[in-house]
Write a protein that holds these residues in place. Structure first.
Motif, PDB file in Angstrom:
ATOM      1  N   ASN A 185       6.116  14.603  -1.604  1.00  0.00           N
ATOM      2  CA  ASN A 185       5.564  13.590  -1.221  1.00  0.00           C
ATOM      3  C   ASN A 185       5.721  12.311  -1.533  1.00  0.00           C
ATOM      4  O   ASN A 185       6.176  11.416  -0.651  1.00  0.00           O
ATOM      5  N   GLY A 186       6.176  11.961  -2.631  1.00  0.00           N
ATOM      6  CA  GLY A 186       6.526  10.786  -3.352  1.00  0.00           C
ATOM      7  C   GLY A 186       7.600  10.541  -2.834  1.00  0.00           C
ATOM      8  O   GLY A 186       7.925   9.281  -2.433  1.00  0.00           O
ATOM      9  N   VAL A 187       8.690  11.448  -2.573  1.00  0.00           N
ATOM     10  CA  VAL A 187      10.158  10.910  -2.043  1.00  0.00           C
ATOM     11  C   VAL A 187       9.901  10.620  -0.813  1.00  0.00           C
ATOM     12  O   VAL A 187      10.646   9.724  -0.133  1.00  0.00           O
ATOM     13  N   SER A 188       9.034  11.077   0.176  1.00  0.00           N
ATOM     14  CA  SER A 188       9.092  11.036   1.674  1.00  0.00           C
ATOM     15  C   SER A 188       8.622   9.474   2.066  1.00  0.00           C
ATOM     16  O   SER A 188       8.917   9.091   2.881  1.00  0.00           O
ATOM     17  N   PHE A 189       7.830   8.777   0.855  1.00  0.00           N
ATOM     18  CA  PHE A 189       7.599   7.518   1.112  1.00  0.00           C
ATOM     19  C   PHE A 189       8.808   6.486   1.414  1.00  0.00           C
ATOM     20  O   PHE A 189       8.632   5.392   1.660  1.00  0.00           O
ATOM     21  N   LEU A 190       9.798   6.803   0.819  1.00  0.00           N
ATOM     22  CA  LEU A 190      11.067   5.973   0.933  1.00  0.00           C
ATOM     23  C   LEU A 190      11.323   5.621   2.394  1.00  0.00           C
ATOM     24  O   LEU A 190      11.915   4.567   2.689  1.00  0.00           O
ATOM     25  N   ALA A 191      10.962   6.665   3.298  1.00  0.00           N
ATOM     26  CA  ALA A 191      11.533   6.552   4.655  1.00  0.00           C
ATOM     27  C   ALA A 191      10.504   5.509   5.161  1.00  0.00           C
ATOM     28  O   ALA A 191      11.122   4.809   6.225  1.00  0.00           O
ATOM     29  N   VAL A 192       9.199   5.565   5.108  1.00  0.00           N
ATOM     30  CA  VAL A 192       8.601   4.571   5.678  1.00  0.00           C
ATOM     31  C   VAL A 192       8.640   3.354   5.001  1.00  0.00           C
ATOM     32  O   VAL A 192       8.647   2.105   5.916  1.00  0.00           O
ATOM     33  N   LEU A 193       9.143   3.025   3.896  1.00  0.00           N
ATOM     34  CA  LEU A 193       9.396   1.696   3.376  1.00  0.00           C
ATOM     35  C   LEU A 193      10.508   0.945   3.940  1.00  0.00           C
ATOM     36  O   LEU A 193      10.607   0.048   4.088  1.00  0.00           O
ATOM     37  N   TYR A 194      11.601   2.002   4.004  1.00  0.00           N
ATOM     38  CA  TYR A 194      12.864   1.774   4.625  1.00  0.00           C
ATOM     39  C   TYR A 194      12.571   0.985   6.124  1.00  0.00           C
ATOM     40  O   TYR A 194      12.984  -0.132   6.242  1.00  0.00           O
ATOM     41  N   THR A 251       0.766  -1.334   0.133  1.00  0.00           N
ATOM     42  CA  THR A 251       0.037   0.050  -0.029  1.00  0.00           C
ATOM     43  C   THR A 251       0.908   1.395  -0.001  1.00  0.00           C
ATOM     44  O   THR A 251       0.639   2.402  -0.812  1.00  0.00           O
ATOM     45  N   GLN A 252       1.952   1.170   0.793  1.00  0.00           N
ATOM     46  CA  GLN A 252       2.978   2.440   0.740  1.00  0.00           C
ATOM     47  C   GLN A 252       3.519   2.585  -0.497  1.00  0.00           C
ATOM     48  O   GLN A 252       3.770   3.660  -0.819  1.00  0.00           O
ATOM     49  N   THR A 253       3.827   1.745  -1.306  1.00  0.00           N
ATOM     50  CA  THR A 253       4.665   1.678  -2.464  1.00  0.00           C
ATOM     51  C   THR A 253       3.452   2.345  -3.664  1.00  0.00           C
ATOM     52  O   THR A 253       3.719   3.168  -4.363  1.00  0.00           O
ATOM     53  N   VAL A 254       2.190   1.894  -3.576  1.00  0.00           N
ATOM     54  CA  VAL A 254       1.067   2.275  -4.416  1.00  0.00           C
ATOM     55  C   VAL A 254       0.914   3.849  -4.277  1.00  0.00           C
ATOM     56  O   VAL A 254       0.785   4.727  -5.097  1.00  0.00           O
ATOM     57  N   ALA A 255       0.977   4.202  -2.995  1.00  0.00           N
ATOM     58  CA  ALA A 255       0.731   5.650  -2.663  1.00  0.00           C
ATOM     59  C   ALA A 255       1.938   6.383  -3.231  1.00  0.00           C
ATOM     60  O   ALA A 255       1.725   7.552  -3.667  1.00  0.00           O
ATOM     61  N   MET A 256       3.056   6.168  -3.083  1.00  0.00           N
ATOM     62  CA  MET A 256       4.299   6.639  -3.650  1.00  0.00           C
ATOM     63  C   MET A 256       4.112   6.745  -5.013  1.00  0.00           C
ATOM     64  O   MET A 256       4.428   8.093  -5.839  1.00  0.00           O
ATOM     65  N   ILE A 257       3.694   5.798  -5.676  1.00  0.00           N
ATOM     66  CA  ILE A 257       3.699   5.840  -7.250  1.00  0.00           C
ATOM     67  C   ILE A 257       2.540   6.894  -7.612  1.00  0.00           C
ATOM     68  O   ILE A 257       2.677   7.738  -8.808  1.00  0.00           O
ATOM     69  N   LEU A 258       1.551   6.866  -6.832  1.00  0.00           N
ATOM     70  CA  LEU A 258       0.406   7.900  -7.296  1.00  0.00           C
ATOM     71  C   LEU A 258       0.779   9.422  -6.953  1.00  0.00           C
ATOM     72  O   LEU A 258       0.192  10.373  -7.516  1.00  0.00           O
ATOM     73  N   ALA A 259       1.631   9.608  -5.955  1.00  0.00           N
ATOM     74  CA  ALA A 259       2.026  10.957  -5.524  1.00  0.00           C
ATOM     75  C   ALA A 259       2.852  11.300  -6.880  1.00  0.00           C
ATOM     76  O   ALA A 259       2.819  12.529  -7.140  1.00  0.00           O
ATOM     77  N   PHE A 260       3.889  10.377  -7.315  1.00  0.00           N
ATOM     78  CA  PHE A 260       4.904  10.976  -8.363  1.00  0.00           C
ATOM     79  C   PHE A 260       4.055  11.270  -9.711  1.00  0.00           C
ATOM     80  O   PHE A 260       4.136  11.972 -10.517  1.00  0.00           O
ATOM     81  N   THR A 261       2.814  10.408  -9.785  1.00  0.00           N
ATOM     82  CA  THR A 261       1.893  10.535 -10.924  1.00  0.00           C
ATOM     83  C   THR A 261       1.394  12.055 -11.084  1.00  0.00           C
ATOM     84  O   THR A 261       1.388  12.624 -11.997  1.00  0.00           O
ATOM     85  N   LEU A 262       0.791  12.547  -9.956  1.00  0.00           N
ATOM     86  CA  LEU A 262       0.143  13.846  -9.663  1.00  0.00           C
ATOM     87  C   LEU A 262       1.208  14.703  -9.836  1.00  0.00           C
ATOM     88  O   LEU A 262       1.161  15.791 -10.714  1.00  0.00           O
ATOM     89  N   ALA A 263       2.306  14.629  -9.376  1.00  0.00           N
ATOM     90  CA  ALA A 263       3.434  15.696  -9.512  1.00  0.00           C
ATOM     91  C   ALA A 263       3.872  15.724 -10.958  1.00  0.00           C
ATOM     92  O   ALA A 263       3.999  16.844 -11.375  1.00  0.00           O
ATOM     93  N   ILE A 264       3.997  14.676 -11.752  1.00  0.00           N
ATOM     94  CA  ILE A 264       4.595  14.836 -13.047  1.00  0.00           C
ATOM     95  C   ILE A 264       3.256  15.480 -14.166  1.00  0.00           C
ATOM     96  O   ILE A 264       3.437  16.431 -14.795  1.00  0.00           O
ATOM     97  N   LEU A 265       2.089  15.313 -13.709  1.00  0.00           N
ATOM     98  CA  LEU A 265       1.044  15.957 -14.290  1.00  0.00           C
ATOM     99  C   LEU A 265       1.076  17.435 -14.014  1.00  0.00           C
ATOM    100  O   LEU A 265       0.751  18.156 -15.121  1.00  0.00           O
ATOM    101  N   VAL A 266       1.262  17.705 -12.842  1.00  0.00           N
ATOM    102  CA  VAL A 266       1.342  19.199 -12.602  1.00  0.00           C
ATOM    103  C   VAL A 266       2.547  19.958 -13.150  1.00  0.00           C
ATOM    104  O   VAL A 266       2.559  21.053 -13.835  1.00  0.00           O
ATOM    105  N   LEU A 267       3.818  19.232 -12.995  1.00  0.00           N
ATOM    106  CA  LEU A 267       4.917  19.938 -13.523  1.00  0.00           C
ATOM    107  C   LEU A 267       5.162  20.000 -14.878  1.00  0.00           C
ATOM    108  O   LEU A 267       5.618  20.888 -15.471  1.00  0.00           O
TER     109      LEU A 267
END
Length: 422
Positions: free
Chosen positions: A186-195, A92-108
């Motif tokens: 936010n996408g980058v921050s998920f790496l901490a909880v996955l670790y 679930t945390q990996t999926v949330a990370m992917i969704l955050a990156f997707t939204l970031a790419i769309l906006v940027l």
């Protein structure tokens, strides 16, 4: 040496859950990840309001994010019991990370549309449907019953510390670089909880499968179990009211900031931080009293105070008064949520705990689509002031009805608590 000893005694007394190695990994990861989550929360709300200019459409996005929890939460409770919770959280945390990156790419890349935000909100909600009850039930496995309330209070402390820091950073980030950077960080921050999750070693509870019990029967058994227990039933009903009507800040605060205060991103971030400061202090307060058992009376008092604060906030037109009231609302909101969460977990039998917590997720977060649409509609028709007042009045009335209905069992519970204390 004395300072070190004093620090150790303070930790042991007030934050004993942190003495558990597994919990430290989870908690530290959440400290980082939740800051990113709150940056995304305020970034998304402001982005939608900027694109559409409609409080109702903002409410629809929030509703979509929590609609899957409303629809599938009870089924998630069955799944959580049948698989190792650590593995579920990694997914679930990996999926949330992917969704955050997707939204970031769309906006940027300037390709974001309101319809895309709706789809991503639905996907995140579907992911959270499984993530929420898993995290709730995982706490007791890594700290035990004795330190459960302390762990829940510490989780609330982390959540609300992030609510202070996240919006502040997010507001500056939006003003300088745009909302896309909030989603990227936010996408980058998920790496901490996955670790942290990768390093947790826990003997997880997995309920044995039975050939005769279908999923619908297991869900029914869980609901019947709650209904037959007056303490669980009253707590769940109070959580339903508060979750539906008193947690619509992502809708009301940005609208209030724009239409009532006529302010911008910085004020919006400040008001969200005020809410976080109050919640943070409330969470710390609950940490300090976590050696005591959760008390039903505390949930009752906190629910009424929250209703009053919402009404007063709706009557306010001052940034300072609004900030103070939001801080007070956050304080009692978190006391209510922590006490209710602990009460449900500690009073539920082990074989029912995941199902009870899936119901908790359903009524606390799954009710948000109803609350968001309601708050968005009222704000659209009568302004943010009217929405605050309406939500506060309804919260107070419904909580009083529930308290009156269960008054006999409440009196009995109070006598038992006095007897236990003596």
């Amino acid at each position: 040496m004395n300072m070190k000893l004093a620090g150790s005694l303070f930790l042991d007394r007030h934050f004993h859950a942190l003495t558990h190695r597994n919990y430290r990994y989870l908690w530290l990861g959440q400290c980082v990840s939740l800051i990113g989550t709150w940056m995304q929360n305020i970034g998304q709300s402001w982005l939608v309001l900027t694109i559409t200019g409609s409080p109702l459409k903002l409410g629809i996005v929030a509703a979509c994010q929590f609609l899957p929890i409303l629809l599938f939460s009870l089924f998630a409770g069955i799944i959580v019991d049948k698989f190792p919770k650590k593995n579920i959280l990694l997914v679930t945390q990996t999926v949330a990370m992917i969704l955050a990156f997707t939204l970031a790419i769309l906006v940027l890349t300037d390709t974001v549309k309101y319809s895309y935000i709706i789809v991503l909100a639905l996907l995140l909600g579907l992911n959270n449907t499984l993530d929420m009850p898993t995290r709730q039930a995982f706490n007791i496995e890594i700290v035990g019953k004795e330190d459960l309330m302390n762990a829940i209070a510490l989780n609330s402390t982390t959540f609300n510390m992030a609510r202070i820091v996240g919006p502040s950073i997010g507001a500056v980030m939006m003003a300088w670089l745009g909302a896309g950077w909030c989603f990227l960080l936010n996408g980058v921050s998920f790496l901490a909880v996955l670790y942290g999750l990768f390093h947790i070693q826990a003997a997880t509870y997995v309920r044995k499968k039975t050939s005769r019990d279908g999923m619908m029967k297991e869900i029914k058994d869980g609901i019947v179990y709650i209904v037959r227990d007056p303490l669980l039933a009253q707590t769940v009903l109070l959580v339903t009211v508060i979750g539906t009507l008193a947690f619509n800040f992502n809708i009301l605060i940005p609208v209030f900031t724009k239409s009532v205060l006529n302010m911008g991103e910085t004020t919006y971030g400040t008001l969200m931080s005020c809410l976080g400061i109050g919640s943070f202090v409330g969470a710390l307060t609950m940490s300090f009293r976590s050696k005591q058992r959760p008390r039903l009376k505390l949930s009752i008092i906190a629910s009424i105070v929250v209703a009053v604060c919402l009404v007063l906030n709706g009557l306010s037109t001052s940034v300072w008064v609004c900030g103070g009231l939001l801080a007070l609302t956050g304080f009692f909101n978190i006391m209510f949520a922590t006490n209710s969460n602990s009460s449900l977990q500690m009073n539920a039998k082990e074989e029912y705990r995941a199902r009870v917590m899936s119901v908790y997720s359903l009524v606390f977060a799954g009710s948000t689509p109803i609350g968001s649409l309601f708050a968005g509609y009222i704000a659209d028709r009568y302004g943010a002031n009217g929405a605050f007042v309406c939500c506060g009045v309804l919260t107070g009335i419904l909580c009083l009805i529930i308290i009156w209905k269960y008054r006999k069992s409440t009196e009995k519970k109070s006598l038992e608590e006095i007897g236990t204390a003596s």
